[in-house]
Scaffold this motif. Structure first.
Motif, PDB file in Angstrom:
ATOM      1  N   TYR A 106      32.688  36.883  39.581  1.00 42.11           N
ATOM      2  CA  TYR A 106      33.819  36.898  38.653  1.00 42.11           C
ATOM      3  C   TYR A 106      34.874  37.928  39.075  1.00 42.11           C
ATOM      4  CZ  TYR A 106      31.181  33.918  35.375  1.00 42.11           C
ATOM      5  OH  TYR A 106      30.503  32.890  34.776  1.00 42.11           O
TER       6      TYR A 106
ATOM      7  N   LEU B  51      38.769  37.239  40.379  1.00 38.56           N
ATOM      8  CA  LEU B  51      39.925  37.895  39.744  1.00 38.56           C
ATOM      9  C   LEU B  51      40.755  38.655  40.774  1.00 38.56           C
ATOM     10  CD1 LEU B  51      38.228  39.216  36.477  1.00 38.56           C
ATOM     11  CD2 LEU B  51      40.037  37.481  36.614  1.00 38.56           C
TER      12      LEU B  51
ATOM     13  N   TYR C  61      44.755  38.034  41.319  1.00 37.89           N
ATOM     14  CA  TYR C  61      45.836  39.033  41.287  1.00 37.89           C
ATOM     15  C   TYR C  61      46.536  39.119  42.639  1.00 37.89           C
ATOM     16  CZ  TYR C  61      45.057  40.846  36.582  1.00 37.89           C
ATOM     17  OH  TYR C  61      44.991  40.983  35.226  1.00 37.89           O
TER      18      TYR C  61
ATOM     19  N   ALA D  37      48.962  36.487  42.680  1.00 40.79           N
ATOM     20  CA  ALA D  37      50.075  36.779  41.768  1.00 40.79           C
ATOM     21  C   ALA D  37      51.043  37.787  42.384  1.00 40.79           C
ATOM     22  CB  ALA D  37      49.533  37.312  40.444  1.00 40.79           C
TER      23      ALA D  37
ATOM     24  N   SER E 284      30.397  35.202  31.432  1.00 43.12           N
ATOM     25  CA  SER E 284      31.308  34.072  31.506  1.00 43.12           C
ATOM     26  C   SER E 284      32.486  34.158  30.521  1.00 43.12           C
ATOM     27  CB  SER E 284      30.505  32.789  31.338  1.00 43.12           C
ATOM     28  OG  SER E 284      31.346  31.720  31.081  1.00 43.12           O
TER      29      SER E 284
ATOM     30  N   PHE F 242      34.836  36.801  31.723  1.00 39.40           N
ATOM     31  CA  PHE F 242      35.578  36.333  32.896  1.00 39.40           C
ATOM     32  C   PHE F 242      36.726  35.443  32.484  1.00 39.40           C
ATOM     33  CE2 PHE F 242      35.996  32.650  35.859  1.00 39.40           C
ATOM     34  CZ  PHE F 242      36.743  33.291  36.830  1.00 39.40           C
ATOM     35  N   ARG F 243      36.439  34.479  31.576  1.00 43.88           N
ATOM     36  CA  ARG F 243      37.508  33.549  31.174  1.00 43.88           C
ATOM     37  C   ARG F 243      38.663  34.296  30.524  1.00 43.88           C
ATOM     38  NH1 ARG F 243      35.068  27.613  30.217  1.00 43.88           N
ATOM     39  NH2 ARG F 243      33.258  27.834  31.535  1.00 43.88           N
TER      40      ARG F 243
ATOM     41  N   ALA G 105      39.484  37.511  30.990  1.00 45.99           N
ATOM     42  CA  ALA G 105      40.174  38.320  32.007  1.00 45.99           C
ATOM     43  C   ALA G 105      41.042  37.435  32.899  1.00 45.99           C
ATOM     44  CB  ALA G 105      39.156  39.074  32.858  1.00 45.99           C
ATOM     45  N   ALA G 106      40.510  36.264  33.250  1.00 44.96           N
ATOM     46  CA  ALA G 106      41.249  35.365  34.130  1.00 44.96           C
ATOM     47  C   ALA G 106      42.491  34.836  33.429  1.00 44.96           C
ATOM     48  CB  ALA G 106      40.354  34.222  34.585  1.00 44.96           C
ATOM     49  N   HIS G 107      42.354  34.528  32.141  1.00 45.43           N
ATOM     50  CA  HIS G 107      43.515  34.040  31.406  1.00 45.43           C
ATOM     51  C   HIS G 107      44.590  35.124  31.322  1.00 45.43           C
ATOM     52  CE1 HIS G 107      40.846  30.763  29.355  1.00 45.43           C
ATOM     53  NE2 HIS G 107      41.037  30.576  30.645  1.00 45.43           N
ATOM     54  N   ALA G 108      44.171  36.370  31.150  1.00 43.73           N
ATOM     55  CA  ALA G 108      45.134  37.475  31.126  1.00 43.73           C
ATOM     56  C   ALA G 108      45.810  37.613  32.489  1.00 43.73           C
ATOM     57  CB  ALA G 108      44.431  38.778  30.743  1.00 43.73           C
ATOM     58  N   ALA G 109      45.020  37.435  33.542  1.00 41.72           N
ATOM     59  CA  ALA G 109      45.584  37.541  34.898  1.00 41.72           C
ATOM     60  C   ALA G 109      46.606  36.439  35.135  1.00 41.72           C
ATOM     61  CB  ALA G 109      44.469  37.454  35.945  1.00 41.72           C
ATOM     62  N   ILE G 110      46.298  35.252  34.618  1.00 39.14           N
ATOM     63  CA  ILE G 110      47.230  34.123  34.742  1.00 39.14           C
ATOM     64  C   ILE G 110      48.551  34.446  34.045  1.00 39.14           C
ATOM     65  CG2 ILE G 110      47.637  31.728  33.967  1.00 39.14           C
ATOM     66  CD1 ILE G 110      45.645  31.944  36.256  1.00 39.14           C
ATOM     67  N   ASP G 111      48.439  35.003  32.834  1.00 36.94           N
ATOM     68  CA  ASP G 111      49.657  35.334  32.095  1.00 36.94           C
ATOM     69  C   ASP G 111      50.479  36.364  32.872  1.00 36.94           C
ATOM     70  OD1 ASP G 111      48.766  33.616  30.225  1.00 36.94           O
ATOM     71  OD2 ASP G 111      48.070  35.143  28.805  1.00 36.94           O
ATOM     72  N   GLN G 112      49.778  37.361  33.405  1.00 38.71           N
ATOM     73  CA  GLN G 112      50.451  38.411  34.153  1.00 38.71           C
ATOM     74  C   GLN G 112      51.125  37.823  35.390  1.00 38.71           C
ATOM     75  OE1 GLN G 112      47.852  41.742  34.934  1.00 38.71           O
ATOM     76  NE2 GLN G 112      49.601  43.055  34.519  1.00 38.71           N
ATOM     77  N   SER G 113      50.417  36.924  36.037  1.00 41.81           N
ATOM     78  CA  SER G 113      50.953  36.350  37.261  1.00 41.81           C
ATOM     79  C   SER G 113      52.157  35.473  36.935  1.00 41.81           C
ATOM     80  CB  SER G 113      49.837  35.600  37.996  1.00 41.81           C
ATOM     81  OG  SER G 113      50.071  34.240  38.065  1.00 41.81           O
TER      82      SER G 113
ATOM     83  N   LEU H 131      43.531  29.651  43.713  1.00 40.51           N
ATOM     84  CA  LEU H 131      42.551  29.811  42.637  1.00 40.51           C
ATOM     85  C   LEU H 131      41.369  28.867  42.875  1.00 40.51           C
ATOM     86  CD1 LEU H 131      41.827  31.070  39.961  1.00 40.51           C
ATOM     87  CD2 LEU H 131      43.489  29.603  38.840  1.00 40.51           C
TER      88      LEU H 131
END
Lengths: 530, 530
Positions: free
Chosen positions: A83, A87, A91, A94, B3, B6-7, B9-17, B90
């Motif tokens: 995981y 990530l 990043y 990104a 899990s 992870f989901r 954190a990944a969603h936050a990373a997507i928003d940031q990106s 990804l």
């Protein structure tokens, strides 16, 4: 694709990637050329919807994937995903840039230095290889690239050393150039017959000779005596050894070279031949280097400063960091930059000129770089030292259980090498009824040949059935060669039970192959009787 | 990390990106060593929470990033990112494997062949370079790696061609070996003084000589006459040219070499010297190759079969595909595999042996590979031909507006090269009052020197202020050299208004620098009067 569509697609990709972590299927039955049948050629004139594309990922791409994260993937060496590793790459995507120098994005360079110093401490690599002194670490894409870099730097260092000597000898520039050409033709890069083939490839790329040093069948680790013999032999024939790959955990059997005696051998060679170029010794620990995080292996790197110019291991194999993340360390970073640095006007800037920053492009083959230290940073912080150790131990425990089962089943199996670093290498014996009929019994060439045939059949059938994925390999050459099966379970989710299950599948396949062999054998006997 | 974590954190990373795609800040003010101050050394004993790590990304990493996607990033060449590109990486991370052969994950190899054939058609690359014949494409990490591969393959082909001739001459093996060594020392790789420095680096890695061919100041494109002169000169001196990098869109000024006359020159050289090794000609279109998707440039690749053994361009620069994705094409794939293929037992399998599948490791330096064709596939399908063309045109339109402003402002600026492929290269003139006082006026060396000084000051100040990011460069050498500012806006979000804004910022900086120069000038005059 607009922003809401992207977020939705990305979230779906995250879910899919999460589900993939727990898949137990491993091989694919896709035949060569399967995808060309499924995908019409060409790029559409107007953009397609993401739904279309996503449907194709599931329907066309996924059936052609081998699942390296499956606990049933026991082939090659692992390529761990995790995981925090995913990530990290997320990043990195990104923050996309082509970080060919510090100025391109200072964080990319600076985090890499910090993370590699941390990892150096994690694997107990002595201070000589940390960035505070003359050494330091760099993330390469693969262990094979690290070897190319080492061979090229070694070649240039060897030539530079000889040039220094010639500079004192009143030669013209043409004479020196001529000597350099002659020297290049005599330089020999070395690796044992068990070292990874990438040393040979690196020598091809660098345009110099490569020779192997033979190890002893059944032991597979390089010794100082073997090194001495090869070095003196080359020297006597007017050739110039300048580079040696040693291995911590060879690909065929995970053997470890005898670093202590090799170190002594190199010292003796240089004492005997003080003007011979210094031999650059690289420690290739691509897979097994991850085990150096365990206390019981941490004495090993303490030997390195006595002989090793460079060391490399892949966090992307057994240390939970998504491919690619190969950690290379050198004792003297100048050796790399002397061989690989060029700075044209458009790459010059006050920061690089000041010498305060590291431009990692001068430590590697490509110019551009990705932000790979992020994933190593996330993984090490998320798991912590104890979490990483627990992961490595789990694979060792599974392998130990597998070893025990093999050792207990002397009728079916033989270990062909001492198990090491979670790798078991076994061969399958012929059907019991057959062994007695072979000339010379178990000591004869017929027995060895039959072992090889049966082992190959078992390996191929296991892989064809696809419940688990293993690698057949061949140790040694010609008449003496041994066909064997490599079994290494080090995916993040692997458990002792998975290795026990693998043993059961292989055993059942042995029985099936034996039954066929015996049927053929009996038919032949009957035919001969008629 | 489990899990659900992870989901999240990944969603936050997507928003940031996603947010990062619309950022307008570009440079960072982080000084060298900034990160070492912020991050304590070491790896924690127990794992840390993701919250901690994520906080550090925002507080410590992001302040040290240069934002290559900003419309104010006008430096180097672009490194485009896009939604489908991020999704590609990804999924590549989710499908992690070390795809060093077909069997490792068939989809990885097969999609790459399909996508590269599609891209070949997109840029109008003739059939010779498609996979259906003897050629084909491969994704390298960077254009610099493509050049290493081309130089190594060229070197080995040149040696093989000479060996074939020697084989008919009744020589002993030792004599042939000796000749090979001598030949290696005489081989010369060539590139113009405007070609990317990676040709020189590739020659260093391959262990052979490199020489530049001078172009004419102000034109910067290599011509057939210049090539002929260099080839004949080397030949007369007993040296052996074997490789040439030609460029479509050079790094300093985006000049394009004169392919037609170079093709004629190469033919004439080989006709005059039929036993000389065939010169491997590479077309480096790293950045500008993306423009070949536009109809008005599509006649260019039609010339390639008459002279080019290989061609490379980066989808990760100007074609919306996240770094790294460098598309390399060769006319004869055997040339690559002859130089780079080795197949030890543990890499052998029935599929590779059958010749039905491609093992791309034999087309590149590293062994392992990532699933990079996914992002190119997503990008080409999501945008479609028209969407990609619109993106490339947008940068050309912005650059044309910038050119017009420069041309209209003859007091402040001069174009030092013909604008091409969205790149403007300009120099700043000295303050108007100063020009008349310089010896020889605008024709004198004093004028050129003052231009260089003022231009360097303007570029440094613009970058220090950080509203936009541009690259200062130096064309030519010594007395004749020209310091200039490169401006290229090709980030995905860039608009005509962004280039107009950049022009305004540069102009204002010129005024500020001029005011200082004039003040110093007047003070000096006053001082001399006293």
């Amino acid at each position: 694709m607009d922003s809401p569509q992207f977020r939705q697609a990305a979230h779906a990709a995250i879910d899919q990637s999460d589900n993939g972590q727990s898949s137990t299927t491993t091989t694919t039955s896709a035949p060569p050329g399967y995808l060309r049948e499924l995908i019409p050629p060409g790029i559409p004139e107007d953009g397609e919807s993401w739904e279309n594309i996503q449907r194709d990922i599931e329907a066309k791409i996924m059936p052609g994937l081998t699942h390296w994260q499956s606990p049933n993937f026991l082939a090659f060496f692992p390529a761990n995903s995790s995981y925090p590793g995913i990530l990290g790459d997320l990043y990195s995507g990104a923050f996309t840039c082509a970080a060919f120098n510090w100025q391109c994005s200072p964080a990319v360079t600076e985090l890499e230095t910090i993370v590699l110093d941390n990892v150096a401490r994690l694997i107990n690599l002595p201070e000589e290889y940390h960035s505070a002194g003359e050494g330091g670490g760099v993330i390469q894409g693969t262990a094979s690239e690290a070897i190319v870099v080492a061979v090229v730097a070694a070649r240039d260092r060897a030539i530079a050393q000889s040039k220094e000597i010639w500079a004192t000898q009143n030669l013209t520039e043409d004479e020196i150039e001529d000597r350099v050409c002659t020297l290049r033709g005599k330089l020999v890069a070395l690796g044992s017959d068990q070292a990874h083939s990438s040393t040979k490839k690196a020598a091809m790329i660098a345009g110099i000779r490569f020779q192997t040093i033979s190890t002893v069948m059944g032991e597979y680790s390089l010794t100082g005596a073997q090194v001495t013999h090869k070095l003196e032999d080359l020297h006597a024939r007017g050739l110039v050894p300048f580079y040696l790959t040693t291995t911590l955990g060879t690909t065929p059997t995970c053997a470890t070279d005898d670093f202590a005696s090799i170190s002594t051998a190199l010292l003796a060679y240089h004492t005997a031949h003080p003007t011979a170029p210094k031999i650059w010794t690289h420690v290739d620990a691509a897979y097994a280097g991850a085990a150096l995080i365990l206390p019981e292996y941490q004495h090993i790197p303490l030997l390195f400063p006595s002989f090793a110019d460079s060391f490399d291991f892949n966090m992307h194999k057994w240390l939970l960091t998504n491919f690619d993340c190969s950690c290379m360390y050198v004792r003297r970073r100048r050796d790399l930059t002397d061989a690989l640095s060029i700075t044209p006007a458009y790459l010059r800037n006050e920061y690089s000129d000041s010498g305060l920053v590291t431009d990692y492009r001068d430590w590697q083959v490509p110019l551009g770089r990705r932000f790979r230290s992020l994933k190593a940073w996330f993984v090490t912080r998320s798991y912590g030292v104890q979490g990483l150790r627990a992961h490595v131990r789990k694979a060792l425990d599974g392998a130990a259980a597998f070893t025990q089962l093999v050792r207990a089943d002397t009728v079916r199996f033989e270990l062909v090498a001492e198990p090491a670093f979670a790798l078991n290498v076994v061969r399958v014996r012929p059907p019991p009824g057959v062994v007695g009929q072979l000339e010379g019994g178990e000591a004869g060439a017929g027995f060895a040949r039959r072992c090889n045939e049966v082992t190959k059949k078992v390996a191929d059938r296991v892989n064809k059935e696809g419940k688990i994925f293993i690698t057949p390999t061949v140790l040694g050459h010609g008449e003496e060669s041994i066909t064997a099966i490599r079994v290494v379970g080090a995916a993040p989710g692997v458990q002792v039970a998975d290795l026990e299950n693998a043993f059961r599948i292989i055993s059942e396949t042995v029985d099936a192959v034996w039954a066929e062999e015996t049927a053929v054998e009996e038919a032949t006997v009957e035919l001969q009787a008629v």
